[in-house]
Scaffold this active site. Structure first.
Site, PDB file in Angstrom:
ATOM      1  N   GLU A 245       0.970  -1.532  -0.241  1.00  0.00           N
ATOM      2  CA  GLU A 245      -0.229  -0.258  -0.238  1.00  0.00           C
ATOM      3  C   GLU A 245       1.047   1.019  -0.652  1.00  0.00           C
ATOM      4  OE1 GLU A 245      -3.416  -0.071  -0.255  1.00  0.00           O
ATOM      5  OE2 GLU A 245      -3.870  -2.471   0.402  1.00  0.00           O
ATOM      6  N   CYS A 280      -1.995   9.068   3.349  1.00  0.00           N
ATOM      7  CA  CYS A 280      -1.672   8.471   2.027  1.00  0.00           C
ATOM      8  C   CYS A 280      -3.121   9.183   0.962  1.00  0.00           C
ATOM      9  CB  CYS A 280      -1.510   6.530   2.001  1.00  0.00           C
ATOM     10  SG  CYS A 280      -3.081   6.342   2.504  1.00  0.00           S
TER      11      CYS A 280
HETATM   12  P1  NAD Z   1       8.660   4.577   4.302  1.00  0.00           P
HETATM   13  O1  NAD Z   1       8.630   4.119   3.419  1.00  0.00           O
HETATM   14  O2  NAD Z   1       9.716   5.750   4.907  1.00  0.00           O
HETATM   15  O3  NAD Z   1       8.640   3.751   5.565  1.00  0.00           O
HETATM   16  C1  NAD Z   1       7.920   2.488   6.655  1.00  0.00           C
HETATM   17  C2  NAD Z   1       8.361   2.159   7.088  1.00  0.00           C
HETATM   18  O4  NAD Z   1       9.045   0.710   5.764  1.00  0.00           O
HETATM   19  C3  NAD Z   1       8.946   2.523   8.010  1.00  0.00           C
HETATM   20  O5  NAD Z   1       8.160   1.143   9.062  1.00  0.00           O
HETATM   21  C4  NAD Z   1      10.224   2.175   7.974  1.00  0.00           C
HETATM   22  O6  NAD Z   1      11.078   1.564   8.831  1.00  0.00           O
HETATM   23  C5  NAD Z   1      10.401   0.953   7.405  1.00  0.00           C
HETATM   24  N1  NAD Z   1      11.155   0.930   5.824  1.00  0.00           N
HETATM   25  C6  NAD Z   1      12.785   1.637   5.758  1.00  0.00           C
HETATM   26  N2  NAD Z   1      13.350   0.817   4.824  1.00  0.00           N
HETATM   27  C7  NAD Z   1      13.143  -0.345   4.638  1.00  0.00           C
HETATM   28  C8  NAD Z   1      13.849  -1.198   4.360  1.00  0.00           C
HETATM   29  N3  NAD Z   1      14.306  -0.631   3.113  1.00  0.00           N
HETATM   30  N4  NAD Z   1      13.333  -2.354   4.417  1.00  0.00           N
HETATM   31  C9  NAD Z   1      12.352  -2.253   4.645  1.00  0.00           C
HETATM   32  N5  NAD Z   1      11.168  -1.449   5.667  1.00  0.00           N
HETATM   33  C10 NAD Z   1      11.842  -0.256   5.429  1.00  0.00           C
HETATM   34  O7  NAD Z   1       7.460   5.289   4.538  1.00  0.00           O
HETATM   35  P2  NAD Z   1       6.762   6.762   5.424  1.00  0.00           P
HETATM   36  O8  NAD Z   1       7.765   7.845   5.375  1.00  0.00           O
HETATM   37  O9  NAD Z   1       7.429   5.805   7.270  1.00  0.00           O
HETATM   38  O10 NAD Z   1       5.419   6.496   5.357  1.00  0.00           O
HETATM   39  C11 NAD Z   1       4.674   7.812   4.244  1.00  0.00           C
HETATM   40  C12 NAD Z   1       4.585   6.977   3.108  1.00  0.00           C
HETATM   41  O11 NAD Z   1       3.546   6.262   3.518  1.00  0.00           O
HETATM   42  C13 NAD Z   1       3.831   7.832   2.277  1.00  0.00           C
HETATM   43  O12 NAD Z   1       4.051   7.909   1.222  1.00  0.00           O
HETATM   44  C14 NAD Z   1       2.376   7.961   1.953  1.00  0.00           C
HETATM   45  O13 NAD Z   1       1.850   7.823   1.377  1.00  0.00           O
HETATM   46  C15 NAD Z   1       2.356   6.242   2.708  1.00  0.00           C
HETATM   47  N6  NAD Z   1       1.192   5.491   2.821  1.00  0.00           N
HETATM   48  C16 NAD Z   1       0.712   5.255   1.928  1.00  0.00           C
HETATM   49  C17 NAD Z   1      -0.396   3.963   2.648  1.00  0.00           C
HETATM   50  C18 NAD Z   1      -1.837   3.668   1.895  1.00  0.00           C
HETATM   51  O14 NAD Z   1      -2.088   2.469   2.545  1.00  0.00           O
HETATM   52  N7  NAD Z   1      -1.773   3.496   0.825  1.00  0.00           N
HETATM   53  C19 NAD Z   1      -0.784   4.891   4.169  1.00  0.00           C
HETATM   54  C20 NAD Z   1      -0.204   5.220   4.633  1.00  0.00           C
HETATM   55  C21 NAD Z   1       0.712   5.971   4.383  1.00  0.00           C
END
Ligand code: NAD
Length: 491
Positions: A245, A280
């Site tokens: 997502e 999001c």
């Molecule tokens: P992010 O991708 O930076 O982090 C998400 C999670 O992934 C965190 O727990 C992070 O520690 C982990 N992570 C980071 N690098 C990783 C790696 N290499 N391997 C595995 N895990 C890793 O996102 P964020 O900044 O926490 O959230 C914001 C983003 O999420 C925005 O783009 C938003 O649109 C999106 N989002 C999407 C939805 C949806 O339902 N489509 C919902 C909420 C947020």
């Protein structure tokens, strides 16, 4: 609160480095700490999940649902204290934090309610024989959670995976791990040891160790497109089942047939600025028919000006700070670049008088005009309280502009003629197209959700999430087919 690592039912508080979680409304205030897990903890958590899997996966969905319901009741009891904790670690006003933490019991109950369907055998019989279709669990799964709505989003991934019979390793986000981990400790008390394991820590180390681990059969991830791409690359080595997502850049189309009422304007204010724009599926681009453009911009800007920005714990505050320094810098630089490109930026709203403005990641909300489709603000996911408003002359043009992006999470069409709005919605490239609404909560647990194009892979929410957390097994006994085909073979 100190959030522990949780492996095999054991809370590990002294096992790793303690990291501070800061309050975005007072960024020198420590809200709590979490124990930062490392790759070794991630591997131990997967081993615990693998050991718990045989017993958990052989329970019926009904038996698992009973335990989920008991956990939901106890989680709910602690939610009012957790609301304040979430406001302090995230920044969002109390009402928004309450909605987020309420997601845990709500989503557990929703999926517990699907147990009977999961336990009902799906059998088809005809003259050829008998086929049984079963939704089997996959094994240990990793659940990786973003910081923006950590509790609700985590449970939308956790609850269907548990119901199906998977065991889990959850990686909470580093900026907002506290309220979520607090609920997970309660959930853990109600489940057999090792069914749910929690490893807070860095994405690059812990998240990546989970994604690489050969015993992790599936990953459910909510977060950015960049991290989603990286996970796909890593998961390819062991062909994991992966659900993503990802980010959105949601367009809202106000058609010629829409009435620009106070109600419509107030829906737009909530749709854009809830969560300080860090949702999001917030509205991120607004296209308004030229006959309404001037009226919409004036009334929308006046309504946005009513927002009071400050510490989310204060009852008068309607918009909190951005969550962290990186997001604060990103949004401010984006606004500066947009201003230098010649756009008109109306920054409105009032700082809350009781809030110490310089101590938090606060920004006032902005409405931007004088931008065009190719501009950075229109093309990127701003994840902040600043929105471009553009005019269009005909619907075909508006649909084309809405679709000119690699994002495809959600969108909305606004028109008094709902039937016409549905027709237009069919041409929009987005996983969810709302009609006459577009704000947090409008896509509830029962409504399938996920992105077209680069906004994701697979579908969450609803029965779709049950299917995505399971392997479909077909057991076939086909004597009629064997007989028919052997008769037709030359002897
Ligand atoms: P992010 O991708 O930076 O982090 C998400 C999670 O992934 C965190 O727990 C992070 O520690 C982990 N992570 C980071 N690098 C990783 C790696 N290499 N391997 C595995 N895990 C890793 O996102 P964020 O900044 O926490 O959230 C914001 C983003 O999420 C925005 O783009 C938003 O649109 C999106 N989002 C999407 C939805 C949806 O339902 N489509 C919902 C909420 C947020």
């Amino acid at each position: 609160m100190d959030a522990p690592i949780l492996i095999d039912g054991e809370r590990k508080l002294a096992d790793g480095q303690l990291r501070q979680v800061m309050n975005p409304a007072r960024h020198d205030e420590v809200v709590g700490r979490y124990v930062a897990a490392d790759a070794q903890h991630a591997r131990a958590a997967v081993a615990a999940a693998a050991a718990a899997y045989p017993a958990w996966s052989t329970l019926s969905a009904g038996q698992r649902a009973e335990l989920m319901l008991a956990a939901a009741a106890e989680i709910e009891e602690g939610n009012s204290a957790r609301t304040e904790l979430l406001t302090r670690e995230h920044g969002k006003p109390r009402a928004e934090a309450a909605h987020d933490v309420a997601g845990a019991p709500k989503v557990l109950r929703y999926y517990a309610g699907l147990a009977a369907r999961l336990d009902t055998p799906d059998v088809s019989e005809d003259e050829l024989g008998r086929i049984v279709r079963r939704h089997q669990p996959m094994g240990p799964m990793a659940v990786i959670v973003p910081w923006n709505a950590p509790v609700y989003l985590a449970y939308l991934m956790i609850a269907p995976a548990l119901l199906v019979g998977n065991t889990l390793v959850v990686k909470p986000p580093s900026y907002t791990p506290l309220a979520l981990t607090d609920t997970l400790q309660v959930l853990d008390k109600h489940l057999p040891e090792g069914v749910i394991n929690v490893v807070p820590g860095s994405g690059a180390e812990v998240g990546s160790a989970l994604a690489r681990h050969p015993d992790v059969r599936g990953i459910r991830f909510t977060g950015s497109i960049e991290t989603g791409r990286e996970l796909m690359r890593v998961a390819a080595d062991t062909v994991k089942n992966i659900g993503l997502e990802l980010g959105g850049n949601d367009p809202a189309l106000v058609l010629e047939g829409a009435t620009i009422s106070d109600h419509l304007i107030s829906e737009f204010v909530r749709g854009v600025y809830a969560g300080t724009g860090q949702i999001c599926y917030n509205i991120k681009r607004i296209y308004v028919h030229s006959s309404h453009y001037h009226d919409f911009v004036e009334r929308f800007t006046d309504a946005v000006a009513e927002l009071t920005v400050g510490d989310g714990l204060e009852p008068e505050v309607t918009m909190g700070p951005l969550n962290n320094r990186a997001q604060f810098s990103f949004v401010n630089r984006l606004v500066d670049r947009t201003r230098s490109s010649g756009a008109e930026i109306r920054t409105v709203g009032s700082p809350h008088t009781g809030t110490d403005w310089g101590r938090g990641w606060f920004v006032l909300p902005s409405v931007v005009t004088g931008v065009s489709q190719g501009d950075e603000l229109v093309q990127c996911e701003q994840f902040g309280p600043v929105v471009p408003v553009m005019a269009f002359d005909d619907e075909a043009e508006a649909i084309e502009l809405a679709n000119q992006t690699e994002f495809g999470l959600a969108a909305s069409v606004w028109d008094d003629d709902v039937g016409h709005a549905f027709e237009v919605a069919e041409s929009i490239e987005a996983g969810t197209v709302f009609v006459n609404v577009h704000r947090v909560g409008a896509s509830d647990a029962a409504m399938e959700f996920g992105g077209f194009k680069q906004s994701g892979l697979g579908r969450g929410h609803g029965w779709a999430a049950v299917e995505e957390c399971s392997e479909l097994q077909v057991i076939a006994h086909r004597p009629g087919w064997v007989e028919a085909t052997s008769r037709s073979q030359p002897s």
